[in-house]
Design a protein around this motif. Structure first.
Motif, short mmCIF file in Angstrom:
data_model
loop_
_atom_site.label_atom_id
_atom_site.label_comp_id
_atom_site.label_asym_id
_atom_site.label_seq_id
_atom_site.Cartn_x
_atom_site.Cartn_y
_atom_site.Cartn_z
N GLU A 25 9.77 -9.20 28.05
CA GLU A 25 11.22 -9.24 27.88
C GLU A 25 11.92 -8.21 28.77
N ALA A 26 11.25 -7.08 29.03
CA ALA A 26 11.82 -6.05 29.90
C ALA A 26 11.69 -6.42 31.37
N GLY A 27 10.88 -7.41 31.67
CA GLY A 27 10.70 -7.85 33.04
C GLY A 27 9.90 -6.89 33.90
N VAL A 28 8.95 -6.19 33.28
CA VAL A 28 8.11 -5.24 34.03
C VAL A 28 6.70 -5.81 34.19
N LYS A 29 5.93 -5.17 35.06
CA LYS A 29 4.59 -5.65 35.35
C LYS A 29 3.56 -5.21 34.32
N GLY A 30 3.70 -3.97 33.82
CA GLY A 30 2.68 -3.47 32.91
C GLY A 30 3.01 -2.10 32.37
N PHE A 31 1.97 -1.28 32.18
CA PHE A 31 2.12 -0.02 31.46
C PHE A 31 1.51 1.15 32.24
N VAL A 32 2.10 2.32 32.03
CA VAL A 32 1.54 3.58 32.54
C VAL A 32 1.37 4.51 31.36
N ILE A 33 0.22 5.17 31.28
CA ILE A 33 -0.05 6.04 30.14
C ILE A 33 -0.89 7.23 30.59
N GLY A 34 -0.59 8.39 30.03
CA GLY A 34 -1.36 9.59 30.33
C GLY A 34 -2.60 9.66 29.44
N ILE A 35 -3.72 10.01 30.04
CA ILE A 35 -4.99 10.12 29.31
C ILE A 35 -5.33 11.59 29.12
N SER A 36 -5.46 11.99 27.85
CA SER A 36 -5.68 13.41 27.54
C SER A 36 -7.09 13.72 27.05
N GLY A 37 -7.82 12.69 26.64
CA GLY A 37 -9.11 12.92 26.01
C GLY A 37 -9.02 12.95 24.50
N GLY A 38 -7.80 12.68 23.97
CA GLY A 38 -7.58 12.66 22.53
C GLY A 38 -7.56 11.25 21.98
N ILE A 39 -7.60 11.14 20.66
CA ILE A 39 -7.67 9.84 20.00
C ILE A 39 -6.40 9.03 20.18
N ASP A 40 -5.23 9.68 20.20
CA ASP A 40 -3.98 8.95 20.31
C ASP A 40 -3.86 8.23 21.65
N SER A 41 -4.13 8.94 22.74
CA SER A 41 -4.04 8.30 24.06
C SER A 41 -5.18 7.29 24.25
N ALA A 42 -6.32 7.53 23.64
CA ALA A 42 -7.44 6.59 23.75
C ALA A 42 -7.10 5.28 23.07
N VAL A 43 -6.59 5.34 21.86
CA VAL A 43 -6.22 4.13 21.13
C VAL A 43 -5.07 3.41 21.83
N THR A 44 -4.05 4.16 22.23
CA THR A 44 -2.89 3.54 22.85
C THR A 44 -3.25 2.87 24.17
N SER A 45 -4.04 3.53 24.99
CA SER A 45 -4.43 2.93 26.27
C SER A 45 -5.27 1.67 26.06
#
Length: 269
Positions: A25-45
């Motif tokens: 709906e936003a008309g974008v190609k995809g996602f960018v996410i920072g990887i920290s080595g923690g559970i939150d970024s691991a699950v989200t990515s």
């Protein structure tokens, strides 16, 4: 506090569909996410990767503890081995951070104030970096904050890790994020690791900074939602409840939307 039933499969499917629909709906190609080595970024990515849309995962070390770097690498390898739409990039911000420190005055700040301010600076440098990659890839920056951090104790940096386009796990408690991690087969070293914000260049945990672990804070949030007060509790429950209330109160400027001064129409005429 009753342990709630959590349907990790259904929640996973719901978030993945929500992410995919939002991006389309936003008309974008995809996602960018920072990887920290923690559970939150691991699950989200992992959830982002499951949409099938291009998912760019960025490492952004700043004098990072080796354990955090190795867990981040483990998550990146997990993603690359399981999702062909996942790509990675490294933006080592250590030199940038060091140059920033040299460019700003420090002599008038107390040691503690300077330490916290520079920690928040790390988070804001990372936010700027994520938006750079999002801009050149026509993508959205995805937040990794959970419910306790974002709406309970305000444990994030305003315009740092709080500066994102969308937040897929912000309605999940930390325990629920861990349950998703297990369901998604996130590396066990990440699921079991003590949570840390990684902003101080050492292995200090979130619990070290907050004075309570996430399970304890979840219980305090539950007690607060049930209408209990500090006087209704004793022992460790009371101690953590007081911690939760104090952090929630002093971090309202982060938890609530930015206040806008509304000008009465009669003053504009």
């Amino acid at each position: 506090m009753k342990t709630p039933i959590f349907n990790a499969k259904a929640v996973t499917e719901h978030i993945v569909l929500w992410l995919k629909n939002y991006a389309e709906e936003a008309g974008v190609k995809g996602f960018v996410i920072g990887i920290s080595g923690g559970i939150d970024s691991a699950v989200t990515s992992t959830l982002c990767a499951m949409t099938g849309l291009p998912t760019l995962c960025i490492e952004m070390p700043i004098h990072q503890a080796p354990s955090q770097v190795s867990r981040g690498q483990e998550q990146l390898n997990f993603l690359k081995n399981n999702f062909k739409n996942t790509h990675t990039a490294l933006a080592d911000l250590t030199e940038t951070f060091d140059l920033f420190q040299k460019a700003v005055p420090q002599e008038n700040a107390s040691t503690e104030t300077l330490r916290l301010t520079l920690a928040n600076t790390r988070a804001r440098l990372r936010m700027t970096t994520l938006y750079y990659f999002a801009g050149i890839n026509h993508s959205l920056v995805v937040g990794t904050g959970n419910k306790i951090e974002d709406f309970g104790v305000g444990f994030f940096t305003k315009y740092g890790d709080g500066g994102v386009d969308l937040s897929p796990i912000a309605d999940l408690l930390k325990s629920e994020v861990r349950a998703l991690g297990v369901h998604l087969n996130v590396p066990s070293s990440i699921v079991q690791a003590k949570p840390t914000d990684g902003l101080f260049g050492d292995d200090r945990s979130d619990e070290d900074q907050l004075g309570a672990n996430y399970d304890e804070l979840e219980k305090a949030m539950y007690n607060k939602d049930q209408g209990l007060t500090s006087s209704d509790l004793t022992g460790r429950d009371k101690e953590v409840f007081d911690i939760y209330e104090r952090l929630n109160r002093i971090n309202q400027h982060k938890i609530n939307p930015i206040p806008v001064c509304i000008i009465p129409e009669k003053l504009k005429k």
